[in-house]
Design an enzyme around this catalytic site. Structure first.
Site, PDB file in Angstrom:
ATOM      1  N   ASN A 151      86.685 -70.323 -24.127  1.00 59.76           N
ATOM      2  CA  ASN A 151      85.394 -69.627 -24.216  1.00 59.76           C
ATOM      3  C   ASN A 151      85.564 -68.411 -25.125  1.00 59.76           C
ATOM      4  OD1 ASN A 151      82.920 -68.429 -23.860  1.00 59.76           O
ATOM      5  ND2 ASN A 151      83.373 -67.639 -21.802  1.00 59.76           N
TER       6      ASN A 151
ATOM      7  N   SER B 108      91.664 -64.363 -16.482  1.00 61.96           N
ATOM      8  CA  SER B 108      92.970 -63.859 -16.923  1.00 61.96           C
ATOM      9  C   SER B 108      94.063 -64.935 -16.942  1.00 61.96           C
ATOM     10  CB  SER B 108      93.389 -62.650 -16.082  1.00 61.96           C
ATOM     11  OG  SER B 108      92.485 -61.581 -16.280  1.00 61.96           O
TER      12      SER B 108
ATOM     13  N   GLU C 180      85.544 -68.807 -11.158  1.00 62.93           N
ATOM     14  CA  GLU C 180      85.936 -67.616 -11.910  1.00 62.93           C
ATOM     15  C   GLU C 180      85.612 -66.366 -11.094  1.00 62.93           C
ATOM     16  OE1 GLU C 180      86.198 -68.420 -16.333  1.00 62.93           O
ATOM     17  OE2 GLU C 180      84.111 -67.923 -15.971  1.00 62.93           O
TER      18      GLU C 180
ATOM     19  N   GLY D 282      88.841 -61.074 -17.743  1.00 63.21           N
ATOM     20  CA  GLY D 282      89.157 -60.054 -18.747  1.00 63.21           C
ATOM     21  C   GLY D 282      89.868 -58.830 -18.207  1.00 63.21           C
TER      22      GLY D 282
ATOM     23  N   HIS E 105      77.843 -68.532 -16.554  1.00 70.14           N
ATOM     24  CA  HIS E 105      78.999 -67.630 -16.692  1.00 70.14           C
ATOM     25  C   HIS E 105      78.624 -66.269 -16.102  1.00 70.14           C
ATOM     26  CE1 HIS E 105      82.094 -65.116 -18.481  1.00 70.14           C
ATOM     27  NE2 HIS E 105      82.789 -66.224 -18.676  1.00 70.14           N
TER      28      HIS E 105
ATOM     29  N   GLU F 181      79.139 -63.343 -17.039  1.00 73.20           N
ATOM     30  CA  GLU F 181      78.582 -62.358 -17.973  1.00 73.20           C
ATOM     31  C   GLU F 181      77.078 -62.574 -18.138  1.00 73.20           C
ATOM     32  OE1 GLU F 181      81.427 -62.990 -21.110  1.00 73.20           O
ATOM     33  OE2 GLU F 181      82.928 -62.026 -19.848  1.00 73.20           O
TER      34      GLU F 181
ATOM     35  N   LYS G 155      83.305 -66.516 -26.235  1.00 72.88           N
ATOM     36  CA  LYS G 155      82.259 -65.508 -26.027  1.00 72.88           C
ATOM     37  C   LYS G 155      81.656 -65.137 -27.391  1.00 72.88           C
ATOM     38  CE  LYS G 155      84.945 -64.063 -22.116  1.00 72.88           C
ATOM     39  NZ  LYS G 155      85.086 -63.139 -21.030  1.00 72.88           N
TER      40      LYS G 155
HETATM   41  C1  PEP Z   1      86.019 -66.222 -19.206  1.00 73.51           C
HETATM   42  O1  PEP Z   1      85.493 -65.784 -20.206  1.00 73.51           O
HETATM   43  O2  PEP Z   1      85.425 -67.049 -18.537  1.00 73.51           O
HETATM   44  C2  PEP Z   1      87.364 -65.776 -18.847  1.00 73.51           C
HETATM   45  C3  PEP Z   1      87.963 -66.365 -17.853  1.00 73.51           C
HETATM   46  O3  PEP Z   1      87.909 -64.759 -19.593  1.00 73.51           O
HETATM   47  P1  PEP Z   1      89.440 -64.239 -19.511  1.00 73.51           P
HETATM   48  O4  PEP Z   1      90.323 -65.438 -19.659  1.00 73.51           O
HETATM   49  O5  PEP Z   1      89.563 -63.296 -20.667  1.00 73.51           O
HETATM   50  O6  PEP Z   1      89.632 -63.563 -18.190  1.00 73.51           O
END
Ligand code: PEP
Length: 250
Positions: free
Chosen positions: A13, A210, A164, A170, A94, A96, A15
């Site tokens: 992803n 992460s 998630e 992040g 997601h 975000e 983003k």
């Molecule tokens: C995500 O964007 O869904 C995500 C898991 O980001 P990260 O791996 O940076 O934590």
């Protein structure tokens, strides 16, 4: 706990990162699609270029879609058009989008329906906030997001779930391996009851938050983890290649 052998899935992803050059750099990677389904979710504006330069070892996903196939919705992305751009999948819900854009379970429900109608496989993101985690409300949050987000027609289609934890995205923080397994087991149990045991057992449940080359093997070795959704560590060819290699070596 799932007893089934399920081919792992890895979703990058990006983003609102990336560029034409970055897609070109990633085209040098040729994942072994017999071992792992590798899916790139770049910004929508890069999908057309990605579909031209990435070979068949890659699949493409949108990062979001609208609940209508077309209409007067300035700035939105139609699921039908994602399909036309070569996408097989679309990320929906997601955190975000839930947190920054006010996307509710009702929106998620309608977007999943539209994605399925367009022939896309939705990758549905669910997860608890830090406050919910600290209040030990993880399981109830996941069940509520699934109950309200999944449309009835999900029972007849392939669906991918991504667990998630919002606080792990992040942040460099991850739940313990036991916590990840427990959450995935809880999601699978919910799906087996909501749909049926066969469909629940076969559903790919990805972990996101992460994931990096160093923790991929441990997370993917958990019995109910069938892949990963990766943000930050999917932006560089070298780190993403290591994650692919860690999964292929399982
Ligand atoms: C995500 O964007 O869904 C995500 C898991 O980001 P990260 O791996 O940076 O934590």
């Amino acid at each position: 706990m799932s007893e089934q052998m399920i081919k792992p899935m890895l979703v990058a992803n990006w983003k609102m990162h990336g560029s034409v050059n970055r897609v070109d750099d990633f085209s040098a990677l040729k994942p072994n699609s017999a071992q792992v389904d590798v899916i790139l979710a770049p910004p929508a504006a890069l999908l057309n270029h990605a579909s031209r330069v990435l070979d068949d070892s890659w699949q493409l996903a949108g990062q979001d879609c609208h609940w209508a196939q077309e209409g007067a919705y300035t700035g939105e992305t139609s699921p039908a058009l994602l399909r036309e751009m070569g996408c097989s999948h679309v990320i929906i819900g997601h955190s975000e989008r839930r947190v920054l854009m006010g996307e509710t379970d009702e929106y998620v429900h309608d977007k999943i329906t539209a994605a399925l109608e367009a022939g896309l496989t939705p990758i549905i993101c669910i997860g608890e906030t830090l406050a919910q985690y600290q209040a030990q409300e993880t399981f109830i949050t996941l069940a509520s997001q699934l109950f309200h987000g999944l449309p009835k027609i999900s029972a007849q289609h392939e669906i991918v779930i991504a667990y998630e934890p919002v606080w792990a995205i992040g942040s460099g923080l991850t739940p313990t391996m036991q916590e990840i397994q427990d959450a995935h087991d809880h999601i699978r149990t919910f799906l087996c009851t909501h749909w049926n045991a066969k469909k629940g057992e076969a559903c790919k449940i990805l972990y996101g938050g992460s994931v990096k080359p160093e923790n991929t093997a441990d997370i993917l070795a958990l019995p109910d983890v069938n892949g990963a959704l990766v943000g930050g560590a999917s932006l560089e060819v070298a780190s993403f290649d290591k994650i692919i290699a860690a999964i292929a070596a399982l």
